[in-house]
Design a protein around this motif. Structure first.
Motif, short mmCIF file in Angstrom:
data_model
loop_
_atom_site.label_atom_id
_atom_site.label_comp_id
_atom_site.label_asym_id
_atom_site.label_seq_id
_atom_site.Cartn_x
_atom_site.Cartn_y
_atom_site.Cartn_z
N VAL A 28 48.40 7.05 72.12
CA VAL A 28 49.17 8.30 72.00
C VAL A 28 48.32 9.54 71.71
O VAL A 28 48.86 10.64 71.56
CB VAL A 28 50.24 8.16 70.87
N VAL A 29 46.99 9.37 71.62
CA VAL A 29 46.19 10.56 71.25
C VAL A 29 45.43 11.11 72.45
O VAL A 29 45.40 10.51 73.52
CB VAL A 29 45.22 10.26 70.09
N LYS A 32 39.69 6.75 69.47
CA LYS A 32 40.49 5.71 70.16
C LYS A 32 40.18 5.70 71.65
O LYS A 32 40.00 4.66 72.26
CB LYS A 32 41.97 6.02 69.92
N GLU A 80 48.31 3.62 64.86
CA GLU A 80 47.95 3.90 63.48
C GLU A 80 48.73 2.90 62.63
O GLU A 80 49.93 2.67 62.87
CB GLU A 80 48.36 5.35 63.18
N LYS A 84 52.43 2.70 61.35
CA LYS A 84 53.54 2.61 62.31
C LYS A 84 53.99 1.15 62.47
O LYS A 84 54.96 0.86 63.15
CB LYS A 84 53.12 3.21 63.65
N ARG A 132 55.83 15.93 57.93
CA ARG A 132 55.94 14.87 58.93
C ARG A 132 54.96 13.76 58.55
O ARG A 132 53.82 14.02 58.24
CB ARG A 132 55.61 15.39 60.33
N THR A 159 53.72 9.46 59.53
CA THR A 159 53.72 8.47 60.61
C THR A 159 54.71 7.36 60.32
O THR A 159 54.90 6.46 61.12
CB THR A 159 52.31 7.85 60.71
N PHE A 175 54.04 11.17 67.45
CA PHE A 175 52.88 12.05 67.56
C PHE A 175 53.00 13.00 68.76
O PHE A 175 52.64 14.16 68.67
CB PHE A 175 51.61 11.21 67.69
N ASN A 210 46.54 14.56 59.18
CA ASN A 210 45.81 13.84 60.22
C ASN A 210 44.32 14.12 60.06
O ASN A 210 43.95 15.10 59.41
CB ASN A 210 46.26 14.31 61.62
N ASN A 223 42.43 14.71 65.42
CA ASN A 223 43.82 14.83 65.92
C ASN A 223 44.35 16.24 65.74
O ASN A 223 45.14 16.73 66.54
CB ASN A 223 44.73 13.84 65.20
N VAL A 262 43.75 7.62 58.54
CA VAL A 262 44.28 7.06 59.80
C VAL A 262 43.33 5.95 60.19
O VAL A 262 42.13 6.17 60.43
CB VAL A 262 44.35 8.11 60.93
N TYR A 285 43.42 2.28 62.71
CA TYR A 285 44.17 1.67 63.81
C TYR A 285 44.02 0.15 63.82
O TYR A 285 42.97 -0.37 63.44
CB TYR A 285 43.66 2.20 65.15
C1 LMR Z 1 49.77 10.27 64.16
O1 LMR Z 1 50.79 9.78 64.68
O2 LMR Z 1 49.74 11.24 63.40
C2 LMR Z 1 48.45 9.60 64.45
O3 LMR Z 1 48.48 8.36 63.79
C3 LMR Z 1 48.26 9.40 65.91
C4 LMR Z 1 47.08 8.48 66.15
O4 LMR Z 1 47.31 7.41 66.77
O5 LMR Z 1 45.98 8.82 65.69
#
Ligand code: LMR
Length: 327
Positions: free
Chosen positions: A33-34, A40, A90, A93, A169, A171, A192, A209, A213, A234, A236
């Motif tokens: 998603v980034v 990543k 991340e 999630k 906001r 995650t 995101f 973040n 990001n 953050v 993963y």
């Molecule tokens: C976010 O959703 O803020 C981050 O975790 C996105 C990411 O995958 O780094």
């Protein structure tokens, strides 16, 4: 929906499990998603390079960055359905499937990327990564991004009181909700890919973040303040699914494992560099007022968040957190 995407599950994505010898022909899809100038994406590109080269082109690797194929809401389900073969979400999630993935949100737990890497490479970390097998998902390694900085449109953050009344906001997950609640802020999780718009429209006042990001998604265009504090991280989890994993013969799996290993190395080596470059660009852009908290100011947050830390140390598992603290 998964049904609509069933075409993605075409034979090219499934190795012919009956082929016992030789490299199996297939397509591996990696979705995240980034943006592209991120740890990543660097790791994913290395996986692609190594797997395509070592398989002499028999294995094709397609990377879908920036939520271009699946976003936060649907990447996990599509991994389980084997419409994609790797994602690197991340970790917070994943807390719906496993509370241990709240670990990156434990305030001030890890002092560095290396400490976080050492924990997730260790026995306790691997045990948490293995807890998704009930979903048919394998956690194969941890890729870092880094410490999270707070951005917002209300005021510079210097002490716990400064969060009062803000809407942040996150995650996702109960720990982050409790953390911001303890600081007097409301919180909501937003995918995101929708975050820039939410910040621009004032749906939320702020977010947190790593620099890479913040800069790569241009959050500094819609956030007046950036406060450098690194309360949480953050990190993963590189995930694959058991359908795909068990469809490979030994020779093919060895090539994919090498891709994972080299992709992990590149993601880890690039994290600090990309975040430092992003930090410098944010300063150069001059769009946001940037303040760095002093040792004393950080200490005040640590004290303020100690009750929350101790409560969640129990919830996640004292043995697990003590292992992380020792790194
Ligand atoms: C976010 O959703 O803020 C981050 O975790 C996105 C990411 O995958 O780094």
């Amino acid at each position: 929906s998964i049904a609509a995407l069933s075409g993605c599950g075409s034979s090219t994505n499934h190795a012919d499990a009956s082929q016992k010898e030789g490299i199996q022909q297939m397509t591996i899809k990696i979705s995240h998603v980034v943006a592209e100038n991120t740890p990543k994406q660097m790791g994913a590109l290395k996986m692609k390079e190594v797997i395509e080269e070592k398989s002499e082109g028999k294995i094709k690797v397609e990377i879908f960055p920036n939520s271009s194929l699946f976003g936060d809401k649907d990447e996990y389900q599509n991994l389980i359905a084997n419409n994609i073969q790797f994602i690197m979400p991340e970790m917070t999630k994943l807390v719906g499937s496993e509370a241990g993935f709240n670990i990156p949100a434990m305030p001030f737990l890890f002092e560095s990327d290396q400490a976080a890497e050492a924990f997730w490479d260790g026995e306790k970390g691997k045990e948490v990564l293995g807890r998704l097998e009930k979903d048919g998902v394998l956690g194969v390694s941890m890729w870092p991004n880094g410490a999270k900085q707070i951005t917002n449109n209300k005021r510079p953050i210097e002490s716990p009181e400064d969060f009062k009344g803000m809407k942040i906001r996150t995650t996702g997950g109960q720990l982050l909700e409790d953390l911001f609640g303890t600081l007097g802020a409301g919180s909501t999780s937003i995918p995101f890919g929708e975050l820039y718009t939410a910040l621009q429209q004032g749906t939320v006042d702020g977010q947190d973040n790593p620099y890479s990001n913040i800069e790569s998604k241009k959050f500094d265009e819609v956030q007046k303040y950036i406060s450098i504090m690194g309360i949480t991280r953050v990190d993963y989890a590189l995930l694959t699914n058991t359908t795909f994993w068990n469809s490979m013969n030994d020779e093919t799996k060895a090539i994919v494992e090498l891709g994972i290993e080299e992709g992990t190395t590149v993601a880890r080596e690039s994290a600090a560099k990309l975040n430092e470059e992003a930090r410098e660009k944010l300063i150069e852009n001059g769009n946001s007022q940037i303040n760095e908290l002093s040792e004393e100011q950080i200490e005040e947050f640590k004290e303020f968040l100690t009750p929350l830390y101790n409560e969640w140390k129990e919830k996640i598992g004292t043995d697990i957190i003590e292992d992380a603290e020792s790194r």
